[in-house]
Design a protein around this motif. Structure first.
Motif, PDB file in Angstrom:
ATOM      1  N   SER A 118       0.828  -1.212   0.000  1.00 25.00           N
ATOM      2  CA  SER A 118       0.000   0.000   0.000  1.00 25.00           C
ATOM      3  C   SER A 118       0.859   1.258   0.000  1.00 25.00           C
ATOM      4  O   SER A 118       0.495   2.274  -0.605  1.00 25.00           O
ATOM      5  N   ALA A 119       2.026   1.198   0.675  1.00 20.20           N
ATOM      6  CA  ALA A 119       2.905   2.368   0.728  1.00 20.20           C
ATOM      7  C   ALA A 119       3.482   2.715  -0.643  1.00 20.20           C
ATOM      8  O   ALA A 119       3.659   3.897  -0.967  1.00 20.20           O
ATOM      9  N   ILE A 120       3.768   1.708  -1.464  1.00 21.22           N
ATOM     10  CA  ILE A 120       4.388   1.939  -2.769  1.00 21.22           C
ATOM     11  C   ILE A 120       3.347   2.110  -3.865  1.00 21.22           C
ATOM     12  O   ILE A 120       3.458   3.011  -4.705  1.00 21.22           O
ATOM     13  N   CYS A 121       2.344   1.257  -3.885  1.00 19.78           N
ATOM     14  CA  CYS A 121       1.359   1.268  -4.973  1.00 19.78           C
ATOM     15  C   CYS A 121       0.236   2.275  -4.758  1.00 19.78           C
ATOM     16  O   CYS A 121      -0.404   2.713  -5.712  1.00 19.78           O
ATOM     17  N   ALA A 207       3.806  -6.862  -7.681  1.00 19.49           N
ATOM     18  CA  ALA A 207       3.164  -5.551  -7.847  1.00 19.49           C
ATOM     19  C   ALA A 207       4.140  -4.414  -7.551  1.00 19.49           C
ATOM     20  O   ALA A 207       4.180  -3.413  -8.283  1.00 19.49           O
ATOM     21  N   ILE A 208       4.924  -4.547  -6.504  1.00 20.92           N
ATOM     22  CA  ILE A 208       5.907  -3.517  -6.163  1.00 20.92           C
ATOM     23  C   ILE A 208       6.999  -3.454  -7.233  1.00 20.92           C
ATOM     24  O   ILE A 208       7.468  -2.371  -7.587  1.00 20.92           O
ATOM     25  N   MET A 209       7.405  -4.616  -7.761  1.00 18.48           N
ATOM     26  CA  MET A 209       8.427  -4.655  -8.811  1.00 18.48           C
ATOM     27  C   MET A 209       7.935  -3.933 -10.070  1.00 18.48           C
ATOM     28  O   MET A 209       8.672  -3.161 -10.693  1.00 18.48           O
ATOM     29  N   ALA A 222      10.935   2.280  -3.726  1.00 21.47           N
ATOM     30  CA  ALA A 222      10.237   1.105  -4.241  1.00 21.47           C
ATOM     31  C   ALA A 222      11.147  -0.117  -4.238  1.00 21.47           C
ATOM     32  O   ALA A 222      10.718  -1.231  -3.910  1.00 21.47           O
ATOM     33  N   THR A 223      12.408   0.077  -4.587  1.00 19.60           N
ATOM     34  CA  THR A 223      13.362  -1.034  -4.592  1.00 19.60           C
ATOM     35  C   THR A 223      13.583  -1.561  -3.180  1.00 19.60           C
ATOM     36  O   THR A 223      13.664  -2.780  -2.959  1.00 19.60           O
ATOM     37  N   LYS A 224      13.671  -0.652  -2.218  1.00 20.86           N
ATOM     38  CA  LYS A 224      13.842  -1.069  -0.828  1.00 20.86           C
ATOM     39  C   LYS A 224      12.628  -1.851  -0.342  1.00 20.86           C
ATOM     40  O   LYS A 224      12.762  -2.869   0.351  1.00 20.86           O
ATOM     41  N   ALA A 225      11.427  -1.380  -0.711  1.00 24.92           N
ATOM     42  CA  ALA A 225      10.204  -2.103  -0.341  1.00 24.92           C
ATOM     43  C   ALA A 225      10.171  -3.472  -1.003  1.00 24.92           C
ATOM     44  O   ALA A 225       9.744  -4.466  -0.398  1.00 24.92           O
ATOM     45  N   GLN A 226      10.629  -3.542  -2.243  1.00 25.44           N
ATOM     46  CA  GLN A 226      10.685  -4.822  -2.959  1.00 25.44           C
ATOM     47  C   GLN A 226      11.614  -5.797  -2.246  1.00 25.44           C
ATOM     48  O   GLN A 226      11.290  -6.980  -2.079  1.00 25.44           O
ATOM     49  N   ASN A 227      12.772  -5.311  -1.814  1.00 24.88           N
ATOM     50  CA  ASN A 227      13.713  -6.158  -1.084  1.00 24.88           C
ATOM     51  C   ASN A 227      13.145  -6.594   0.263  1.00 24.88           C
ATOM     52  O   ASN A 227      13.404  -7.718   0.722  1.00 24.88           O
TER      53      ASN A 227
END
Length: 311
Positions: A118-121, A207-209, A222-227
């Motif tokens: 939710s934070a990224i998308c 979805a984050i990717m 976004a990359t940090k959230a993906q990791n």
């Protein structure tokens, strides 16, 4: 005859020292990481910047659940080593507590992944979605879903199980829940929980990717959230590994008594204790704002004389 007695005595001393060493290697890491978790929880409650933030609340909940799992595992191990006699009812409560915390961990990972999603998308609606109120509701749902298996199995034990106050020599899951119905219910819940959580984490990761590739700004966030979500997937794998313990212990029980105990000890450390020890530390130390405050409290201010200020 005297030489034989000396050899037997030396052998007994050897096994005594070996079991004492193994006992120490089992308990010390658990006590240490429970202490680490407590310091992390203290850090989260000490600074206002960590309070009211959804991801830190969920992180604190993960620390609490993992500490309960470590504590219940250590108590069960101590009872098995010391060979404490207890009633069936008390044994069932210990077993179900361990089972409950095992189910809580993956469900909490799913909520943490959804929070990052939710934070990224949905960055504009994230503050509205990830409020303290809704985070508390999500944690409550996690406990309700995680408790279903334990409540059903406890009800079945009371109705069709052995006498509640009958004393047994060893507190084992197989002794208290020896029917096929218990085993089938446990397997169904495990499959549903881990399949659901796995799908949620994989979906949020993809979805984050996709979002990280499409946006032109703030790609680092976004990359940090993906990791982070990828780390959740690894943590889910570590949680899932605990369900292999029953099968591995069953195979180990076919060995000689001494070899069987040694193999079961290794299984206990690798699949029960180690995953609960590493996950919170890895996740907590990745956070740049949390890490210096935690290090300050963990070292009692000796490493850094200036207290970190987080407002």
């Amino acid at each position: 005859m005297e030489n034989a007695s000396n050899i037997a005595s030396n052998a007994d001393d050897y096994y005594t020292y070996f079991y004492v060493l193994r006992f120490g290697l089992s308990v010390i890491p658990v006590v240490f990481f429970i202490y680490v978790n407590c310091i992390m929880l203290f850090t989260l409650n000490r600074k206002a910047a960590f309070q009211g933030v959804s991801r830190y609340i969920l992180f604190g909940h993960m620390l609490f659940a993992d500490s309960l799992q470590l504590l219940s595992s250590m108590v069960s191990y101590l009872i098995a080593v010391v060979k404490v006699y207890m009633t069936n009812g008390l044994c069932v409560i210990l077993v179900l507590l361990a089972s409950l915390t095992t189910r809580i961990a993956p469900l909490n990972l799913a909520v943490m992944a959804l929070e990052r999603y939710s934070a990224i998308c949905f960055p504009l609606r994230h503050a509205e979605i990830a409020t303290t109120k809704w985070t508390g509701v999500a944690i409550g749902v996690v406990w309700v879903l995680g408790s279903l298996n334990a409540v059903i199995r406890f009800f079945l034990f009371v109705t069709i199980g052995p006498p509640f106050f009958e004393v047994q020599a060893y507190c084992r899951k197989s002794n208290s829940f020896d029917s096929k119905l218990h085993s089938d219910i446990d397997k169904v819940f495990a499959i549903v929980y881990f399949a659901l959580v796995g799908l949620i984490i994989i979906y949020t990761y993809v979805a984050i990717m996709v979002e990280a590739k499409s946006v032109s700004s703030d790609k680092s966030k976004a990359t940090k959230a993906q990791n982070t979500v990828l780390l959740h997937l690894i943590q889910l794998g570590l949680c899932l590994s605990s369900f292999a313990v029953g099968v591995l212990n069953e195979l180990a029980s076919r060995l000689e008594v001494d070899k069987s105990r040694n193999v079961m000890y290794v299984i206990f450390m690798l699949f029960i204790i180690l995953p609960r020890c590493l996950s919170p530390v890895i996740y907590g130390l990745r956070d740049k704002m949390f890490r210096p405050v935690f290090v300050y409290y963990f070292t009692f201010g000796l490493r850094n004389k200036i207290k970190p200020e987080v407002n």
